[in-house]
Structures are given as structure tokens and as C-alpha cells.
Design a protein around this motif. Sequence first.
Motif, short mmCIF file in Angstrom:
data_model
loop_
_atom_site.label_atom_id
_atom_site.label_comp_id
_atom_site.label_asym_id
_atom_site.label_seq_id
_atom_site.Cartn_x
_atom_site.Cartn_y
_atom_site.Cartn_z
N ALA A 185 0.83 -1.20 0.00
CA ALA A 185 0.00 0.00 0.00
C ALA A 185 0.87 1.26 0.00
O ALA A 185 0.57 2.23 -0.70
CB ALA A 185 -0.93 -0.01 1.21
N ALA A 186 1.95 1.23 0.78
CA ALA A 186 2.86 2.38 0.82
C ALA A 186 3.55 2.57 -0.52
O ALA A 186 3.73 3.71 -0.99
CB ALA A 186 3.90 2.18 1.93
N VAL A 187 3.93 1.47 -1.16
CA VAL A 187 4.58 1.56 -2.47
C VAL A 187 3.59 2.11 -3.50
O VAL A 187 3.94 3.00 -4.30
CB VAL A 187 5.12 0.18 -2.90
CG1 VAL A 187 5.56 0.21 -4.35
CG2 VAL A 187 6.28 -0.24 -2.01
N ARG A 188 2.38 1.61 -3.50
CA ARG A 188 1.37 2.10 -4.45
C ARG A 188 1.14 3.60 -4.28
O ARG A 188 1.04 4.34 -5.27
CB ARG A 188 0.05 1.36 -4.25
CG ARG A 188 0.04 -0.08 -4.73
CD ARG A 188 -1.38 -0.64 -4.71
NE ARG A 188 -1.39 -2.06 -5.00
CZ ARG A 188 -1.42 -3.01 -4.06
NH1 ARG A 188 -1.47 -2.67 -2.76
NH2 ARG A 188 -1.42 -4.28 -4.41
N ALA A 189 1.03 4.03 -3.04
CA ALA A 189 0.79 5.45 -2.78
C ALA A 189 1.97 6.30 -3.24
O ALA A 189 1.79 7.42 -3.73
CB ALA A 189 0.52 5.66 -1.30
N ALA A 190 3.18 5.77 -3.09
CA ALA A 190 4.38 6.54 -3.45
C ALA A 190 4.56 6.67 -4.96
O ALA A 190 4.97 7.73 -5.45
CB ALA A 190 5.62 5.88 -2.84
N VAL A 191 4.23 5.62 -5.70
CA VAL A 191 4.51 5.64 -7.14
C VAL A 191 3.32 6.10 -7.97
O VAL A 191 3.49 6.56 -9.10
CB VAL A 191 4.99 4.26 -7.64
CG1 VAL A 191 6.19 3.80 -6.83
CG2 VAL A 191 3.90 3.20 -7.60
N GLY A 192 2.10 5.99 -7.43
CA GLY A 192 0.93 6.40 -8.17
C GLY A 192 0.82 5.70 -9.51
O GLY A 192 1.02 4.48 -9.60
N ASP A 193 0.53 6.48 -10.56
CA ASP A 193 0.37 5.88 -11.88
C ASP A 193 1.66 5.92 -12.70
O ASP A 193 1.66 5.66 -13.90
CB ASP A 193 -0.76 6.58 -12.66
CG ASP A 193 -0.51 8.07 -12.86
OD1 ASP A 193 0.58 8.57 -12.46
OD2 ASP A 193 -1.39 8.75 -13.42
N ARG A 194 2.78 6.20 -12.04
CA ARG A 194 4.06 6.25 -12.76
C ARG A 194 4.66 4.88 -13.00
O ARG A 194 5.60 4.72 -13.79
CB ARG A 194 5.07 7.10 -11.98
CG ARG A 194 4.70 8.57 -11.87
CD ARG A 194 5.66 9.30 -10.97
NE ARG A 194 5.58 8.82 -9.59
CZ ARG A 194 6.49 9.11 -8.65
NH1 ARG A 194 7.56 9.82 -8.96
NH2 ARG A 194 6.33 8.66 -7.41
N ALA A 195 4.16 3.87 -12.30
CA ALA A 195 4.69 2.52 -12.44
C ALA A 195 3.59 1.52 -12.12
O ALA A 195 2.62 1.83 -11.41
CB ALA A 195 5.89 2.30 -11.52
N HIS A 196 3.76 0.32 -12.66
CA HIS A 196 2.84 -0.78 -12.42
C HIS A 196 3.44 -1.70 -11.38
O HIS A 196 4.57 -2.17 -11.52
CB HIS A 196 2.60 -1.53 -13.72
CG HIS A 196 1.89 -2.85 -13.55
ND1 HIS A 196 0.57 -2.93 -13.15
CD2 HIS A 196 2.32 -4.13 -13.71
CE1 HIS A 196 0.22 -4.21 -13.08
NE2 HIS A 196 1.25 -4.96 -13.42
#
Length: 289
Positions: A185-196
Motif C-alpha cells: 500500500a505504501a509503495v502504491r501510494a508513493a509511485v501512483g500511476d508512474r509505475a505498475h
Amino acid sequence: MTLPRLVASDLDGTLLRSDGTVSPRTRAALRAVEDAGVEVVLVTARPPRWLDALADCVGDHGRVVCLGGAAVWDLASGTALDVQGFADDDVRALAADLRDAVPGVALALERTSGPVFDPWFPPDETGLPAHVRAATVEESLGGAVHEPGTVGKVLAVLPGRGLSTRVGDVQRGDVRDPAQEEFFAAVRAAVGDRAHLAFSGAAGLAELLPAGVTKDRALARWSARLGIDAADVWAFGDMPNDLPMLRWAGRGVAVANAHPDVLACADTVVASNDDDGVADLLESVLALR
């Protein structure tokens, strides 16, 4: 049931047994379908350096969709035929945001030319040159220690969590582990839509691919080059990062040991990887010809 024009299979947990080997039965089945005119393509999260031992599984052409879809690798020449990667500036920004969001996170970059690791990235892979840990990953982006080639994947490891990255020793993590879910969840929030964000089964590992890079898109591009439609493709897999490929293919096949989400999505479920499930289905269709 008739043979497809292309068979695409994930490796770890699907085509490979739990000890990381391909059984003689599976090798024979892959050779038989190629002899029948079917294209066989391996599709894997593995980097190119983990592929040489599998060259005889892909017939004469020796091509593998690797790095989770970021590259198509030619085993015969040891070169990349197609790379969909991050720009260096984008990697710098992602690394900075990941370090802010997850203090102590260990990062690695995978290029087709080789990896570079933070010095504290879990050192489970043997046989790599010392210089791949000589600096933080950011310091490898340009400058004197620059590694050639586009970054195809960014790896992030949960602080304090060991990681097995050796061939044939991929950990089958539980994606519902609370610590891992909090990390994701922390990784998703940090990268947003810039990475999958992909999950291929290694516990405590987040795998980041460029936005829009997935196994199915890489396989679709390669199939189009061969003039093969999705309807004429069978795809085999076991983990959530295989789901887009299984949904894209005309027939999505899960091995019995697959993640529950994959089992629920599959058109067909075959025997486990240790029971040669891929070979079992291919043999049964060959026997009807």
C-alpha cells in the motif's frame, strides 16, 4: 479441442517444478507441440541472466518475454529484441519517493545488461560481480558507474524481510500477509500511476514496471509480429502477475498450485507444476490429432 498457434507459459511455479527444474516430460511435450507447428514462448518476471539454462525449452528461436514484460530476450544471441523501460530521471524520482515512503527500503534496478543493488539489498544471489553493490542505485544512473541499458524493472524489498532471489528458490509469499500488504500500500501510494506494481510470488518483494508494461502487452506485441491473434494463444500461469496474460489469451490456464485469484480467473485448471500440469494438457491435445 485443437492445438493453438502459440503456447505462452510462465516459469516459476508453472512450468518449473518446485526445485527450479523442467522435467523431461515437460521438455518433451514442448518439443512435440513445436514439432506440430506451435510457437512456444516463455513469459517470466526473471531477468535475462536467469534464462540460459532454459534455452532448450523454446525450440530453435530461443526467445523469452522477460522482466515481467519489459523485454523480449533472444537466448541465441544474448541480446534484447525489444525493451520497454524507465527513463533514468523517472527512476531517480521513484527511488526518492520510495525512500521517503518506506524508510530503510532496499532497492535494485534490473536492466537487460545486468542488475545494480543497494548495498543492503538482501545478498541471496551468488556469482554476481562486486561492482553491482558498490553504490546506491541512484548513483548508478549516469556518471562513472553507469550500467548500460534501459532500466526495465525496479525492485523494492520490505525492510527487515529476507528475500530469496536464487534460481529455483523463489519464495511463494502470502499476499494477504499484513506487513506485506501495508508495504504494498505504501509503495502504491508513493509511485501512483508512474509505475505498475506486480507480484510474482517472492515474499516481501514489490516489483515495479513502467506504466503499461505487463506480460500480456508484451506477449500481444510479440504475437502481432508473428501474425497470431489472442484467440489462437494458450497462456499458463500461477500468480497474480499472470492474470492479465491469462485474461488476454484465448485460453487462460492455471496450474493447481496457483494463487486463488488465478484459479478463479482461469478457463482451465490443470495439475500442479510438480505434477507436470502444462505437459499433461499439451499431451492430451496432441493425442487427439
